[in-house]
Motif scaffolding. Structure first.
Motif, PDB file in Angstrom:
ATOM      1  N   THR A 148       0.707  52.758  55.412  1.00 28.86           N
ATOM      2  CA  THR A 148      -0.413  53.102  54.528  1.00 28.86           C
ATOM      3  C   THR A 148       0.142  53.644  53.220  1.00 28.86           C
ATOM      4  OG1 THR A 148      -1.966  53.641  56.310  1.00 28.86           O
ATOM      5  CG2 THR A 148      -2.387  54.627  54.173  1.00 28.86           C
ATOM      6  N   PHE A 149      -0.218  53.012  52.114  1.00 29.38           N
ATOM      7  CA  PHE A 149       0.213  53.537  50.818  1.00 29.38           C
ATOM      8  C   PHE A 149      -0.868  54.419  50.221  1.00 29.38           C
ATOM      9  CE2 PHE A 149       0.428  53.517  46.203  1.00 29.38           C
ATOM     10  CZ  PHE A 149       1.675  54.105  46.053  1.00 29.38           C
ATOM     11  N   GLY A 150      -0.486  55.610  49.780  1.00 33.58           N
ATOM     12  CA  GLY A 150      -1.423  56.582  49.232  1.00 33.58           C
ATOM     13  C   GLY A 150      -1.670  56.385  47.745  1.00 33.58           C
ATOM     14  N   HIS A 151      -2.440  55.369  47.395  1.00 39.24           N
ATOM     15  CA  HIS A 151      -2.820  55.155  45.994  1.00 39.24           C
ATOM     16  C   HIS A 151      -3.572  56.379  45.464  1.00 39.24           C
ATOM     17  CE1 HIS A 151      -4.103  52.459  42.592  1.00 39.24           C
ATOM     18  NE2 HIS A 151      -5.095  53.335  42.544  1.00 39.24           N
ATOM     19  N   PHE A 152      -4.279  57.088  46.335  1.00 45.58           N
ATOM     20  CA  PHE A 152      -5.052  58.253  45.908  1.00 45.58           C
ATOM     21  C   PHE A 152      -4.159  59.433  45.540  1.00 45.58           C
ATOM     22  CE2 PHE A 152      -4.134  59.426  50.179  1.00 45.58           C
ATOM     23  CZ  PHE A 152      -4.386  60.777  50.344  1.00 45.58           C
ATOM     24  N   ILE A 153      -2.844  59.291  45.787  1.00 47.49           N
ATOM     25  CA  ILE A 153      -1.884  60.331  45.417  1.00 47.49           C
ATOM     26  C   ILE A 153      -0.971  59.852  44.294  1.00 47.49           C
ATOM     27  CG2 ILE A 153       0.056  61.759  46.209  1.00 47.49           C
ATOM     28  CD1 ILE A 153      -1.212  61.741  48.987  1.00 47.49           C
ATOM     29  N   ALA A 154      -0.411  58.657  44.443  1.00 49.58           N
ATOM     30  CA  ALA A 154       0.605  58.177  43.490  1.00 49.58           C
ATOM     31  C   ALA A 154       0.372  56.707  43.162  1.00 49.58           C
ATOM     32  CB  ALA A 154       2.003  58.384  44.074  1.00 49.58           C
ATOM     33  N   PRO A 155      -0.626  56.393  42.350  1.00 54.23           N
ATOM     34  CA  PRO A 155      -1.000  55.001  42.113  1.00 54.23           C
ATOM     35  C   PRO A 155       0.057  54.147  41.428  1.00 54.23           C
ATOM     36  CG  PRO A 155      -2.138  56.450  40.568  1.00 54.23           C
ATOM     37  CD  PRO A 155      -1.490  57.331  41.590  1.00 54.23           C
ATOM     38  N   LEU A 156       0.959  54.760  40.689  1.00 55.75           N
ATOM     39  CA  LEU A 156       1.934  53.983  39.930  1.00 55.75           C
ATOM     40  C   LEU A 156       3.077  53.455  40.787  1.00 55.75           C
ATOM     41  CD1 LEU A 156       2.165  56.100  36.640  1.00 55.75           C
ATOM     42  CD2 LEU A 156       0.660  54.169  37.178  1.00 55.75           C
ATOM     43  N   ASN A 157       3.219  53.953  42.011  1.00 57.19           N
ATOM     44  CA  ASN A 157       4.348  53.561  42.852  1.00 57.19           C
ATOM     45  C   ASN A 157       4.020  52.425  43.822  1.00 57.19           C
ATOM     46  OD1 ASN A 157       5.781  55.681  41.696  1.00 57.19           O
ATOM     47  ND2 ASN A 157       5.231  57.115  43.322  1.00 57.19           N
ATOM     48  N   GLY A 158       2.773  52.015  43.860  1.00 57.40           N
ATOM     49  CA  GLY A 158       2.307  51.156  44.933  1.00 57.40           C
ATOM     50  C   GLY A 158       2.883  49.755  44.977  1.00 57.40           C
ATOM     51  N   LYS A 159       2.960  49.077  43.857  1.00 62.12           N
ATOM     52  CA  LYS A 159       3.405  47.690  43.837  1.00 62.12           C
ATOM     53  C   LYS A 159       4.816  47.559  44.396  1.00 62.12           C
ATOM     54  CE  LYS A 159       3.640  43.319  42.585  1.00 62.12           C
ATOM     55  NZ  LYS A 159       3.056  42.257  43.459  1.00 62.12           N
ATOM     56  N   ARG A 160       5.716  48.389  43.929  1.00 61.09           N
ATOM     57  CA  ARG A 160       7.105  48.326  44.394  1.00 61.09           C
ATOM     58  C   ARG A 160       7.198  48.626  45.887  1.00 61.09           C
ATOM     59  NH1 ARG A 160      11.988  52.570  43.207  1.00 61.09           N
ATOM     60  NH2 ARG A 160      13.664  51.346  44.171  1.00 61.09           N
ATOM     61  N   ALA A 161       6.464  49.660  46.319  1.00 62.59           N
ATOM     62  CA  ALA A 161       6.502  50.060  47.721  1.00 62.59           C
ATOM     63  C   ALA A 161       5.993  48.952  48.632  1.00 62.59           C
ATOM     64  CB  ALA A 161       5.683  51.327  47.918  1.00 62.59           C
ATOM     65  N   MET A 184       2.902  54.739  59.248  1.00 63.83           N
ATOM     66  CA  MET A 184       3.647  55.561  58.295  1.00 63.83           C
ATOM     67  C   MET A 184       2.824  55.727  57.034  1.00 63.83           C
ATOM     68  SD  MET A 184       6.611  57.053  57.541  1.00 63.83           S
ATOM     69  CE  MET A 184       7.809  56.254  58.606  1.00 63.83           C
ATOM     70  N   LEU A 185       2.587  56.976  56.627  1.00 65.76           N
ATOM     71  CA  LEU A 185       1.901  57.258  55.373  1.00 65.76           C
ATOM     72  C   LEU A 185       2.940  57.524  54.300  1.00 65.76           C
ATOM     73  CD1 LEU A 185      -0.228  57.728  57.617  1.00 65.76           C
ATOM     74  CD2 LEU A 185      -1.161  59.546  56.212  1.00 65.76           C
ATOM     75  N   GLY A 186       2.860  56.808  53.187  1.00 65.02           N
ATOM     76  CA  GLY A 186       3.861  56.973  52.148  1.00 65.02           C
ATOM     77  C   GLY A 186       3.276  56.878  50.757  1.00 65.02           C
ATOM     78  N   VAL A 187       3.985  57.463  49.801  1.00 63.80           N
ATOM     79  CA  VAL A 187       3.557  57.403  48.400  1.00 63.80           C
ATOM     80  C   VAL A 187       4.698  56.936  47.499  1.00 63.80           C
ATOM     81  CG1 VAL A 187       1.763  59.151  48.653  1.00 63.80           C
ATOM     82  CG2 VAL A 187       4.082  59.871  48.078  1.00 63.80           C
ATOM     83  N   SER A 188       5.718  56.327  48.120  1.00 59.03           N
ATOM     84  CA  SER A 188       6.869  55.897  47.342  1.00 59.03           C
ATOM     85  C   SER A 188       7.605  54.766  48.058  1.00 59.03           C
ATOM     86  CB  SER A 188       7.849  57.061  47.127  1.00 59.03           C
ATOM     87  OG  SER A 188       8.479  57.410  48.358  1.00 59.03           O
ATOM     88  N   HIS A 189       8.599  54.240  47.370  1.00 61.99           N
ATOM     89  CA  HIS A 189       9.467  53.197  47.906  1.00 61.99           C
ATOM     90  C   HIS A 189      10.188  53.691  49.164  1.00 61.99           C
ATOM     91  CE1 HIS A 189      12.412  49.957  47.880  1.00 61.99           C
ATOM     92  NE2 HIS A 189      13.376  50.846  47.842  1.00 61.99           N
ATOM     93  N   ARG A 190      10.517  54.962  49.202  1.00 59.59           N
ATOM     94  CA  ARG A 190      11.256  55.508  50.341  1.00 59.59           C
ATOM     95  C   ARG A 190      10.455  55.405  51.637  1.00 59.59           C
ATOM     96  NH1 ARG A 190      13.481  61.480  49.700  1.00 59.59           N
ATOM     97  NH2 ARG A 190      11.276  61.810  49.222  1.00 59.59           N
ATOM     98  N   GLY A 191       9.184  55.764  51.583  1.00 55.20           N
ATOM     99  CA  GLY A 191       8.356  55.671  52.774  1.00 55.20           C
ATOM    100  C   GLY A 191       8.176  54.238  53.229  1.00 55.20           C
ATOM    101  N   ALA A 192       8.002  53.328  52.278  1.00 54.56           N
ATOM    102  CA  ALA A 192       7.851  51.912  52.606  1.00 54.56           C
ATOM    103  C   ALA A 192       9.115  51.373  53.252  1.00 54.56           C
ATOM    104  CB  ALA A 192       7.515  51.121  51.342  1.00 54.56           C
ATOM    105  N   ARG A 193      10.262  51.796  52.765  1.00 53.14           N
ATOM    106  CA  ARG A 193      11.543  51.335  53.317  1.00 53.14           C
ATOM    107  C   ARG A 193      11.708  51.760  54.769  1.00 53.14           C
ATOM    108  NH1 ARG A 193      16.322  53.449  49.948  1.00 53.14           N
ATOM    109  NH2 ARG A 193      15.682  55.402  50.942  1.00 53.14           N
ATOM    110  N   LEU A 194      11.392  53.021  55.068  1.00 54.25           N
ATOM    111  CA  LEU A 194      11.523  53.501  56.438  1.00 54.25           C
ATOM    112  C   LEU A 194      10.553  52.775  57.369  1.00 54.25           C
ATOM    113  CD1 LEU A 194      12.848  55.458  58.410  1.00 54.25           C
ATOM    114  CD2 LEU A 194      11.153  57.182  57.753  1.00 54.25           C
ATOM    115  N   ALA A 195       9.313  52.577  56.909  1.00 54.09           N
ATOM    116  CA  ALA A 195       8.331  51.859  57.723  1.00 54.09           C
ATOM    117  C   ALA A 195       8.798  50.436  58.003  1.00 54.09           C
ATOM    118  CB  ALA A 195       6.982  51.844  57.013  1.00 54.09           C
ATOM    119  N   ALA A 196       9.374  49.776  56.998  1.00 52.75           N
ATOM    120  CA  ALA A 196       9.856  48.409  57.169  1.00 52.75           C
ATOM    121  C   ALA A 196      11.032  48.351  58.136  1.00 52.75           C
ATOM    122  CB  ALA A 196      10.257  47.825  55.816  1.00 52.75           C
TER     123      ALA A 196
END
Length: 328
Positions: free
Chosen positions: A184-197, A165-177
């Motif tokens: 895969t977290f897209g730091h190259f798109i949305a670096p500020l969302n990564g820690k929470r996700a 699952m490719l994601g750039v937010s908490h929502r993508g991480a939640r679905l993958a979990a």
């Protein structure tokens, strides 16, 4: 630390799509020899400066030209397609190249509303269907030997392509979990969302057929050179390319550093470039090692998927070679 590659087959100014795609395949061969873990290709549409529009076709080409590196998509834009057909495509790839195929999927609409309608043949599909589509994709990939499925995605093979699952937010991480999918977290798109996700993904992961434990990596722009000055010079091409994409400009080709350095920038442009720099790590091997080590601890991952969009192919290759030399 494991290193992987995402390549978008970006066309350099004055070059061609043929050359961009040829370079992508050559980069896969080079990074395989350097010990990189996986090599993914992107999916972009209606952008004249990006040759990578069909990851399935490019994956097959790259896998045929390499021997053992994992090859995959970063990623298939699932909302526009039939999960069944995507499963068939990647099960064919897996049968051709066993234990080497990654099926990276994303929720992106694929571009402008007009572009998306072209992809869906005029059907207005809701992005809210994405969770259901991912579940269907899992069902078709994994199969069911008890005959409960009315439709089976063939061919059936002893190994399966791995879904990411490719994601750039908490929502993508939640679905993958929730679905037990690698993330895969897209730091190259949305670096500020990564820690929470990433924290959510690790904490709430539910084991599935595969993987049975959390598996994640971080995708990030990296430009490595022998000197800080050289790295910064090369990065001006990426700065201007991202600026053009952000403005929705028709020409998305990547220009040379010399051209980029001559561009007259507004205050808004300079502000946007400064913000975009959060999506990158640029510098010498020492700086790259320090920053990726920091991000590894922050995100709790030991794999980075590196995206290096620079004008000259030799500079790109050199960056990946220097990165592979770093002792993490």
């Amino acid at each position: 630390m494991k290193l992987s590659v995402l390549d978008q087959s970006v066309i350099s100014s004055g070059s061609t799509a043929y050359t961009a795609l040829k370079n992508t395949a050559a980069l896969a061969q080079i990074t395989e020899q350097l010990g990189y873990e996986r090599f993914w290709v992107a999916e972009h549409h209606n952008a004249n400066g990006i040759a990578g529009t069909s990851p399935e076709v490019l994956i097959s080409h790259i896998a045929a030209k390499t021997k053992h590196i994992k090859v995959g998509s970063g990623g298939v834009l699932l909302p526009q397609y039939s999960p069944y057909k995507v499963a068939e495509n990647f099960k064919v790839l897996e049968a051709l190249y066993p234990n080497r195929i990654d099926l990276g999927i994303g929720r992106s609409p694929g571009g402008s509303p007009e572009t998306r309608l072209a992809l869906t043949d005029g059907l207005r599909k809701s992005l809210n269907e994405f969770p259901r589509q991912v579940q269907d994709l899992q069902k078709y990939i994994i199969g069911n030997d008890k005959g409960k499925n009315a439709v089976t995605a063939y061919p059936v093979h002893e190994s399966l392509p791995e879904i990411w699952m490719l994601g750039v937010s908490h929502r993508g991480a939640r679905l993958a979990a929730e679905l037990g999918i690698a993330f895969t977290f897209g730091h190259f798109i949305a670096p500020l969302n990564g820690k929470r996700a990433m924290d959510y993904y690790y904490k709430h992961f539910q084991p599935s057929v595969y993987p049975n434990k959390p598996k994640a990596n971080i995708c990030i722009f990296v430009i490595c050179a022998e000197t800080t000055e050289k790295a910064e010079f090369l990065a001006t091409s990426l700065d201007l390319w991202l600026l053009a994409l952000g403005k929705g400009e028709a020409n998305a080709e990547i220009i040379s550093p010399d051209q980029a350095s001559r561009k007259v920038l507004s205050q808004e442009d300079k502000k946007a470039i400064k913000e975009n720099r959060r999506r990158m790590v640029i510098g010498t091997k020492e700086l790259i090692r320090e920053e990726l080590s920091r991000l590894s601890k922050l995100y709790g991952t030991d794999e980075f998927m590196v995206l290096t969009n620079v004008y000259d192919f030799e500079d790109k290759v050199r960056s990946y070679k220097l990165l592979a030399e770093i002792d993490f």
